[in-house]
Design an enzyme around this catalytic site. Structure first.
Site, mmCIF file in Angstrom:
data_model
loop_
_atom_site.group_PDB
_atom_site.id
_atom_site.type_symbol
_atom_site.label_atom_id
_atom_site.label_comp_id
_atom_site.label_asym_id
_atom_site.label_seq_id
_atom_site.Cartn_x
_atom_site.Cartn_y
_atom_site.Cartn_z
ATOM 1 N N ASP A 1 30.752 44.593 42.303
ATOM 2 C CA ASP A 1 29.339 44.210 42.187
ATOM 3 C C ASP A 1 29.187 42.970 41.301
ATOM 4 O OD1 ASP A 1 26.644 44.414 42.761
ATOM 5 O OD2 ASP A 1 26.218 45.826 41.143
ATOM 6 N N GLY B 1 17.778 49.792 37.782
ATOM 7 C CA GLY B 1 17.371 50.856 38.692
ATOM 8 C C GLY B 1 17.967 52.198 38.335
#
Length: 623
Positions: free
Chosen positions: A147, A23
């Site tokens: 993450d 992204g």
């Protein structure tokens, strides 16, 4: 026809084919023309290059990983910015990161390609243990990843594990390291910790939670919680902790306990760091007991859960009830001979039928397909073969795989063999050689466990006075860390005694001594005393030279200049007696004629006050 020149970044890196897209950025296979090696080049997407948030996150990734050097972390070699000219003529700087190229696949791709969407427990434990070792290193360097997920873990072709994408990593001390930033979700909803979900500050225990979610998915094929982001956030904070075995019954209880302990809502009750969780996984893989706290927490949690329905007892055959039936009627007279004749006729017929059936059965051979058991532990492999009516012949072999893991089988998977055949299963007994673990800085007991888990033994343990480590912590090992040695080799340890060797600093300058004292992990106290020695000179120290415990206070007596004595001399007019002499015998002043060698007034360069004092002192009228 000429071929277009390859795109070149920083005058050095050739940009090749696109190998990944996310992204925020695109990843290209690249070539370092200076060093002649393949690299991965991560380039921020053009549509994000004007967004300050994306720019900050991208640049932070380069900064975060630049100082990390660990075998299980994708290395960052270089970074820079490429200037392009937009259609309207405006210049635009596009940042890029040059990284280690890992020839392999992500855990996400591995799960997607798996028939079951899961990994064998031992393999899942191996991978996650290496992820935790990488996180423990980054945490010690002051970086929280924030993450951890399957897409950010790569498996190289040699089966080594690489953690990547520190794009939202933050320093542990950063008080703004929360889940939300500029109203955007930071972290992946399926793997965020409860404190991230609540928007609180995060620390290394948040990475432990996310890694617990990762292990859960590798074992079961799904994350602990599912649903939309808002529902996921609620579940991470409030929902009960699911056990992997509730979805995949083959998951062993040790891994249930490890996952449960990692997913505890209260971070203070969770594994305190990545190292503790990695040690439990290493213990499981080595067939050793995991930490008692993990098993106790699981036991406490399962006793509060609703009990499963008890296993149903075998249902008895539904034959007609005979206990209440009337007794058989007595045989009618004369019937016995008829039954005997019938039996004599039926016996030969039954025997002929049995032989015929047995002969036909001998000609029929049932074939089964050999299942794949490579990668399983020994017990699971034997059970899987027995399920298809095959027998396992277990042989132990030397191999780098974890002890107890099946490394080869014969016949190979998919081979058709008669039911009841034997399959040779080769199980790893561990490698002939083992690498010496890095134990410097560990407490002695912890170092002993690490050495034994590596298949080695602890040899001679000696103590040494040193300020480098606290008491009973390892100063060095022999053989040293990462050396390859035969299994069972003794590793000698040198541990800190907790004492240090204090020198005699008397006569030295205190400014030159302070750093030595602090380096010995001692405290310092300074007092002063007037002395003719140069200011700052150490006159005395307590305790004196010798061996003392770390943390003690050393008192130094330091020289200071004596207080200056101000001598006030009086003029003739201020002293009564000289004043009288001066009045009575005014001709006494020119004494140079009578005793020129004795009178100080013969030096005309002296100040007048000195001459006056000398005259007064040496006046014949003085008493």
């Amino acid at each position: 026809m000429s071929t277009a020149a390859p795109r070149l970044l920083g005058g050095r890196y050739e940009v090749g084919e696109l190998i990944g897209r996310g992204g925020m950025a695109e990843v290209h296979l690249g070539h370092d023309t200076r060093l002649g090696r393949p690299v991965a080049i991560k380039i921020l997407r053009t549509d994000h290059a004007r967004d300050a948030a994306f720019l900050g996150r991208f640049r932070r990734e380069a900064q975060s990983v630049a100082g990390l050097n660990h075998r299980s972390i994708v290395a960052v070699y270089d970074s820079g910015e490429e200037r392009i000219i937009e259609t309207g003529g405006a210049p635009l700087d596009i940042p890029y990161i040059v990284m280690e190229y890992v020839d392999g696949y992500t855990l996400r791709e591995l799960l997607n390609d798996s028939e079951t969407g899961t990994l064998e427990p031992t393999e899942a434990a191996r991978i996650v243990q290496q992820v935790l070792e990488a996180l423990d290193y980054s945490h010690n360097m002051g970086i929280v990843h924030r993450d951890i997920k399957p897409g950010n873990v790569m498996i190289s072709d040699d089966d080594s594990v690489k953690v990547m994408d520190f794009g939202i990593a933050r320093a542990i001390a950063d008080t703004q390291a929360t889940m939300t930033q500029t109203q955007a979700v930071i972290g992946t909803a399926q793997y965020i910790s409860p404190e991230q979900a609540r928007g609180e500050t995060v620390d290394k225990r948040s990475d432990v939670y996310s890694t617990g979610c990762l292990l859960f998915e590798l074992l079961t094929g799904r994350t602990p919680y599912t649903g939309e982001p808002i529902a996921l956030t609620y579940q991470h904070v409030n929902a009960d902790i699911p056990l992997p075995s509730s979805i995949e019954p083959s998951v062993p209880p040790e891994l249930d306990a490890i996952v449960h302990h990692a997913l505890t809502k209260d971070r203070d009750e969770r594994y305190p760091d990545a190292k503790a969780m990695a040690e439990d996984l290493g213990a499981y893989r080595g067939g050793m007991p995991i930490s008692p706290i993990a098993t106790e927490r699981l036991d406490a949690a399962t006793t509060t859960l609703p009990l499963a329905a008890p296993r149903a007892e075998p249902v008895p055959r539904q034959d007609p009830e005979t206990a209440s039936m009337p007794a058989a009627q007595a045989r009618r007279r004369g019937g016995g001979l008829g039954w005997l004749m019938a039996a004599l006729l039926l016996i030969p017929i039954a025997l002929l039928g049995w032989f015929a059936w047995d002969a036909s059965q001998g000609e029929e051979i049932i074939q089964v397909s050999v299942p794949r058991v490579v990668g399983m532990d020994e017990d699971a492999a034997v059970a899987k073969l027995e399920q298809v009516q095959l027998t396992a012949d277990v042989e132990t072999v030397t191999d780098d795989a974890a002890v107890g893991t099946v490394v080869r089988q014969n016949p190979t998977p998919g081979t058709s063999v008669p039911e009841g055949d034997t399959v040779v299963v080769e199980v790893s007994a561990g490698p002939d050689e083992a690498g010496v673990p890095s134990v410097v800085g560990m407490e002695r007991g912890e170092a002993t466990r690490a050495i034994e888990n590596a298949g080695l033994t602890v040899g001679q343990v000696t103590t040494e006075d040193s300020p480098d480590q606290a008491a009973d912590h390892v100063l060095s090992s022999s053989p040293g860390a990462a050396e390859s040695v035969a299994k069972g080799t003794k590793v000698d340890l040198v541990v800190a005694s907790g004492d240090v060797d204090l020198k005699d600093y008397t006569g030295k300058k205190i400014d030159d001594v302070r750093s030595d004292i602090f380096g010995l992990k001692l405290k310092i106290k300074e007092t002063t005393r007037e002395s003719s020695e140069p200011e700052g000179t150490i006159l005395d120290q307590s305790p004196g030279a010798g061996t003392i415990k770390q943390g003690r206070t050393v008192t130094f007596v330091v020289a200071r200049e004596p207080a200056q004595t101000v001598t006030t001399t009086s003029s003739p007019s201020e002293t009564s007696e000289p004043s009288d002499t001066s009045t009575d015998e005014p001709t006494s002043t020119p004494t140079s004629t009578d005793s020129p060698t004795d009178s100080p007034t013969s030096s005309t360069s002296e100040p007048s006050s000195t001459r006056s004092t000398s005259i007064t002192t040496r006046s014949p009228a003085s008493p």
